[in-house]
Scaffold this active site. Structure first.
Site, PDB file in Angstrom:
ATOM      1  N   VAL A  51      73.329  52.446  29.278  1.00  0.00           N
ATOM      2  CA  VAL A  51      72.694  52.997  27.908  1.00  0.00           C
ATOM      3  C   VAL A  51      72.534  51.810  26.900  1.00  0.00           C
ATOM      4  CG1 VAL A  51      72.438  54.792  26.446  1.00  0.00           C
ATOM      5  CG2 VAL A  51      73.416  55.018  28.735  1.00  0.00           C
ATOM      6  N   GLY A  52      71.228  51.278  26.819  1.00  0.00           N
ATOM      7  CA  GLY A  52      71.140  49.965  25.797  1.00  0.00           C
ATOM      8  C   GLY A  52      70.572  50.848  24.531  1.00  0.00           C
ATOM      9  N   THR A 108      67.545  49.969  23.402  1.00  0.00           N
ATOM     10  CA  THR A 108      66.114  50.012  23.729  1.00  0.00           C
ATOM     11  C   THR A 108      65.808  50.895  24.849  1.00  0.00           C
ATOM     12  OG1 THR A 108      65.692  47.964  22.751  1.00  0.00           O
ATOM     13  CG2 THR A 108      64.029  48.784  24.068  1.00  0.00           C
ATOM     14  N   THR A 114      68.709  52.157  31.651  1.00  0.00           N
ATOM     15  CA  THR A 114      68.403  51.511  32.973  1.00  0.00           C
ATOM     16  C   THR A 114      69.563  52.140  34.057  1.00  0.00           C
ATOM     17  OG1 THR A 114      67.940  49.384  32.054  1.00  0.00           O
ATOM     18  CG2 THR A 114      68.072  49.300  34.329  1.00  0.00           C
ATOM     19  N   ALA A 151      80.461  48.331  25.855  1.00  0.00           N
ATOM     20  CA  ALA A 151      80.626  48.367  27.217  1.00  0.00           C
ATOM     21  C   ALA A 151      79.784  47.625  28.176  1.00  0.00           C
ATOM     22  CB  ALA A 151      80.563  49.931  27.559  1.00  0.00           C
ATOM     23  N   ASP A 152      78.649  47.294  27.606  1.00  0.00           N
ATOM     24  CA  ASP A 152      77.810  46.409  28.229  1.00  0.00           C
ATOM     25  C   ASP A 152      78.282  45.128  28.287  1.00  0.00           C
ATOM     26  OD1 ASP A 152      77.538  45.876  25.399  1.00  0.00           O
ATOM     27  OD2 ASP A 152      75.480  45.405  25.385  1.00  0.00           O
ATOM     28  N   ASP A 186      73.256  37.717  27.607  1.00  0.00           N
ATOM     29  CA  ASP A 186      72.563  39.004  27.828  1.00  0.00           C
ATOM     30  C   ASP A 186      71.382  39.144  26.815  1.00  0.00           C
ATOM     31  OD1 ASP A 186      71.464  41.514  28.079  1.00  0.00           O
ATOM     32  OD2 ASP A 186      73.373  42.585  28.702  1.00  0.00           O
ATOM     33  N   THR A 225      47.021  31.204  14.679  1.00  0.00           N
ATOM     34  CA  THR A 225      48.131  32.069  14.206  1.00  0.00           C
ATOM     35  C   THR A 225      48.947  32.543  15.327  1.00  0.00           C
ATOM     36  OG1 THR A 225      46.935  32.636  12.055  1.00  0.00           O
ATOM     37  CG2 THR A 225      48.798  34.235  12.858  1.00  0.00           C
TER      38      THR A 225
END
Length: 257
Positions: free
Chosen positions: A7-8, A10, A13, A109-110, A130, A185
């Site tokens: 659980v990140g 963004t 997974t 935790a990650d 990471d 740009t």
């Protein structure tokens, strides 16, 4: 089989591991949308079935999360629809690491499961990078000691700051342009973001080696846009897209022992 969930900030997974520790299938969903336990349960169940995996194949679930706000709904959904109460990586989880930090409970935790995977799969000393919402650099010694960690804004955060804070700069695709000698740009922004980030990564790797007094260390990277950066530098030895999920699996195996 083990359903590993990362659980990140963004994305969430999901990876389904067989008894040999191989990923059978994986999928993602966004973290940004609030969901009820029923929504999580039904979505995960449907995605597993779409990948050819039924509920009866799930023996256990383990979650590594840096987003506390989703945990009640997510864990409740897994219990109701998959019939398993998840293990959650946190204080008391067996990792085999030595964490000589002021407050181990504050460590994400990650980062813990990344460190477990980095050490067990690639030896030590190992520097684990990471490329997530934030980019983290963690140095783990051969005996499992977590020696140091560095945190910097992720590539996407840097990009968002660029076009949100500068009124005339557009939102762009993050990719490496053909040349750093940009002529418009969009390519000038891409050049600054990507080449600038390559420079950051290489400098931090060299500085970690210098201050730690370790010339030979394995450098492994994972996460999102990391492949764009890793393809452009020789200082990263390996890009492992599934490192975090593998770390969850390896951490789970330690609990079973």
């Amino acid at each position: 089989m083990l359903l590993a969930i990362d659980v990140g900030n963004t994305n969430l997974t999901f990876g389904l591991f067989d008894e040999k520790g191989e990923i059978v299938t994986s999928f993602r969903m966004t973290t940004k949308i609030p969901r009820t336990s029923d929504e999580y349960g039904i979505m995960v169940l449907n995605l597993l079935q779409a990948k050819g995996a039924g509920r009866e194949m799930i023996e256990d679930i383990m979650i590594a999360s840096v987003v506390p706000g989703v945990m009640h709904s997510l864990t409740s959904g897994m219990i109701k629809y998959l019939g398993k109460k998840p293990y959650v990586v946190g204080v008391g989880t067996k990792t085999g690491l030595k964490l000589p930090v002021a407050n181990p409970a504050e460590m994400g935790a990650d980062r813990i499961v990344d460190a477990v995977a980095g050490r067990e799969l690639y030896g030590g000393p190992v520097l684990v990078i990471d490329f997530g919402t934030a980019t983290t650099y963690d140095l783990i010694l051969e005996d499992g000691t977590f020696l140091a960690g560095i945190t910097s804004p992720g590539i996407k955060i840097s990009a968002n700051a660029l076009w949100n804070e500068a009124a005339k700069l557009p939102e762009i695709e993050i990719k490496k342009p053909d040349s750093i000698l940009a002529k418009n740009t969009i390519t000038s922004m891409q050049a600054g973001l990507v080449y600038g980030y390559i420079g950051q990564v290489e400098y931090i790797i060299r500085k970690v080696k210098e201050e730690a007094g370790i010339d030979k260390m394995f450098v492994v990277a994972t996460g999102g846009l990391g492949r764009i950066i890793c393809d452009e530098t020789k200082l990263v030895d390996k890009y492992d897209a599934d490192l975090t999920l593998k770390g969850i699996y390896l951490t789970y195996k330690k609990q079973r022992r």
